[in-house]
Design an enzyme around this catalytic site. Structure first.
Site, PDB file in Angstrom:
ATOM      1  N   ALA A 172     -42.218 -12.695 -19.457  1.00 14.42           N
ATOM      2  CA  ALA A 172     -41.152 -13.694 -19.641  1.00 14.42           C
ATOM      3  C   ALA A 172     -39.859 -13.269 -18.929  1.00 14.42           C
ATOM      4  CB  ALA A 172     -40.915 -13.920 -21.122  1.00 14.42           C
ATOM      5  N   HIS A 173     -38.871 -14.121 -19.023  1.00 13.40           N
ATOM      6  CA  HIS A 173     -37.613 -13.885 -18.310  1.00 13.40           C
ATOM      7  C   HIS A 173     -36.870 -12.647 -18.819  1.00 13.40           C
ATOM      8  CE1 HIS A 173     -35.641 -17.223 -21.001  1.00 13.40           C
ATOM      9  NE2 HIS A 173     -36.440 -16.461 -21.693  1.00 13.40           N
ATOM     10  N   ASN A 174     -36.270 -11.937 -17.858  1.00 20.02           N
ATOM     11  CA  ASN A 174     -35.427 -10.764 -18.145  1.00 20.02           C
ATOM     12  C   ASN A 174     -36.184  -9.571 -18.733  1.00 20.02           C
ATOM     13  OD1 ASN A 174     -33.288 -13.246 -18.497  1.00 20.02           O
ATOM     14  ND2 ASN A 174     -32.397 -11.423 -17.571  1.00 20.02           N
TER      15      ASN A 174
END
Lengths: 347, 347, 347
Positions: A240-242
């Site tokens: 997922a993001h980050n």
């Protein structure tokens, strides 16, 4: 590729037992090898096959002792497993490396592509893309604007890179993988609906990373989602993001890592594991398959299991009692009934 | 995009503390922001970064109190989180929206495409497709015969729509996603083999739906598999044939919904959840990650956890005892032994 | 396709009750059928709909008894479910089968393609590929060097076959599926990094196999990863290197099978199941959804559940006590306290 037992023995710097002229045409598994095959034997479990295999040549450990005479020619080496990996490389390298740009492709005017790169037909390369030396981009890839792909990296057919993705040197990315898709970020509104939070960051992949088929790695909301050097990701993984995955961590298939979680270096993570978001996993952690990691792990080098995950050996003990629960409940019921009986008797 | 602190403050209708001329070049996370960055601060956990950040401008809540002087220029707003979402939108919108039809593409004669749509190279559009105003179809998409894509929708590179798929307005669909593949329906035969049950239905996606990367949504056997307005699906989700997902429900990555199951409105569903087929989930249900939902949920607005899933707080209690099972067994064994001893003594 | 009730009744060899001239335009589900629809009724659960449905024609079991008069025309057959499957086939077959080679495609000089095959635009076919009679390869497929696709097989849009993949007759493979990607094999090095073990084998898929969307099947390290005849794989399944799936086994979505595991014939495997590597699963095993299979299964025809999986009915009993654990702990605590009290009193 054809090679004699003698030639191979010289390459592996081993000791030959048998005819140096024996011809090798392909590597095979010892249990189903036939004429022309070279096999290796490292795991004692497979020792019985040494006496029955149809292989022409066997690569074995120097120390291996056989109680019967063997049909195959033997090459003895200090580490048969390691020798075989380099042998497989030899056979693998014989596939001709494609060069040049096939047609039709779409290559934007501002894209810079090294002269020895391979770009397969139907690949789309957008503006300001930079593709390094010796890069192979197989057919049907999509390389969004501003992406960079460093020297020696291979993108198999049908890899999708959203804009500004940066990929290091000597990476291998398999088909159907999507890198840089929007992170899953939505702000709940008063009426119960959701407003999209723009995802403006990108994905950064360092050197020597291998990524399996149908993997997704989302771009950061801001900044970077980072896959550090030497990471190996199996198929169907979701990052997922980050998120940040530490150097030389390996993750098995179908595992998912939620937003902003940071996984340390040299971790080994099984398949179908889930990580919640915003946690940190210490270096050299080992997470068993199908675990659910719901909290940060701060102690390095420990093993974990279960959903939610806890210390590995403790979790095995709980698993073992779990199977026994009906009996445990029955024993407890018996005690409770006796208590009642005692009460009635002595009360 | 470049903007001054003063200009941004006017857009956000906030109050400025510091130089209006401070230049902003990009948004960033407060913990790794540098010169030119604008950050937001809403979560108290990140408050310490306010004193150390290298950001040029900070968007903060009106009520925020700082105990030391800060380096960044401040923009105070009623709701920093909401303000930042709209700020990100501003920066996100600066990417030039592509227009027109790139070559080569395959567009069937009977397809109707709005004049301002973007159709990327290598996209395939079959007969009787209808593509609305402002639609973007990135490269490598496959749009089967009879599909309709309504105004303002974006298909990222490599989206596959089987025939007759209908997609509403303002949807976003990410790369590698497959919509309308055959449902998994096979009739067992007397000899143990299976005969395929033809899948003649289609997939209907309403407005304002966002679908992540590598998602699969199968067509109905007959009728429609339906994704209602405002639904948000994360990556790697599997939606089987004849499923219906209610409006404004969000589902995290790697979750699977089996055939004919109907999920209500405004539900929140975690990652790696599994739903069996032919059940109904009430509106506003919340399902924890990795749960296995094996029965219909009829009470609205409740939380569920576990595999099989049951009421959330009860399941946390069971989880907690589970970790303790070895000790529990030991205590029980001790009681049983004492009982035996008592029997021997008093019997 | 339009057909009268009389014509359909003749095809199904049924008995007609009502007007033979009633026009049928499409099949539908009994609960949402309208004018022109033909429905089937086999599951008693749906019997009430027979009295309210808007369908024009109902296919029912010979033995079905109705307590009220029905609006739809009836076609009575010995097995309504089986009859409907063949009826759906009739309606499904009306889609025109595409023929010929669309442009642009990339077809290597040495590829051999049957004259009646369909090759969609933007498909890439490399050297020494062999494509049989009646094969359909939809757009955006990648067929690596040396692949063979036997007669009557369909590859939907965006299927990726790595070199030397062999696919049997009458298979159906859905979009986004990757076959032949490198197995996940890395040799740990002394410094904690990993060296890639070349994956030189291939994937062999026999006849009558159906594979869902976004499935990945990795090539063997040496030899073959094998999917036997009649296997049905749902979406998002991961099959690792050197796995073998026995004939007529069905596997539901999002399941993963680790390397070198051999699954028997006629097994039924639920969704989101995980199998560890190097185990063997007996024929006709049934594995419940979300199970984790960590050991070989040697007894044929048994059902299994849980993670780690154990015998099905036993696992249901453990599940049932699990829900009850907090109460069980409380009962035990009460007994322990009484013991303490007794000790104090009698001690």
């Amino acid at each position: 590729m054809k090679i004699t037992a003698g030639e191979l023995c010289a390459i592996l710097q081993g000791k030959l037992e048998g005819s140096a002229d024996t011809l090798i045409t392909h590597p095979a598994k010892i249990e189903d090898a036939g004429n022309g095959a070279v096999c290796f034997l490292a795991n004692p479990k497979y020792l019985p096959y040494a006496y029955t295999t149809g292989a022409s040549v066997l690569v074995v450990n120097e120390s291996e002792v056989f109680t019967e005479t063997l049909k195959p020619v033997l090459i003895r080496v200090p580490d048969a497993y390691a020798a075989f990996t380099s042998l497989l490389k030899q056979f693998g390298n014989t596939a001709d490396q494609k060069k040049g740009i096939e047609q039709p492709v779409h290559i934007a005017a501002s894209a810079v592509i090294a002269s020895d790169a391979y770009i397969g037909a139907f690949t789309y390369i957008d503006e300001h893309v930079n593709i390094g030396k010796g890069v192979s981009v197989y057919p049907h890839c999509y390389i969004g604007a501003g992406c960079t792909i460093a020297d020696g990296t291979t993108l198999h057919a049908g890899v999708y890179l959203y804009p500004k993705t940066r990929i290091g040197q000597r990476c291998i990315i398999h088909s159907g993988t999507v890198i840089g898709s929007d992170g899953f970020g939505f702000a709940p509104q008063a009426d119960g609906s959701y407003q999209k939070i723009p995802q403006l960051g990108h994905v950064l992949i360092e050197d020597d990373v291998e990524i399996g088929a149908c993997v997704t790695i989302d771009r950061a909301t801001m900044g970077s989602t980072i896959i550090r050097s030497g990471v190996k990701l199996d198929n169907h993984i979701h990052i997922a993001h980050n998120v940040e995955i530490g150097a030389h961590t390996v993750i098995a298939a179908q595992t998912g890592v939620s937003g902003s979680t940071k996984i340390g270096k040299y971790c080994m993570i099984g398949g179908q594991v889930g990580f919640v978001g915003h946690i940190t996993i210490a270096d050299r952690s080992r997470i068993n398959a199908q675990s659910g990691v719901s909290k940060s792990i701060t102690r390095e080098g420990k093993a974990w299991n279960g959903a939610p995950a806890f210390e590995y050996t403790a979790s095995l003990r709980s698993q073992s009692v779990y199977r026994n629960l009906p009996q445990l409940q029955q024993q407890l019921n018996t005690l409770l009934q006796q208590k009642e009986t005692d009460k009635d008797t002595h009360g």
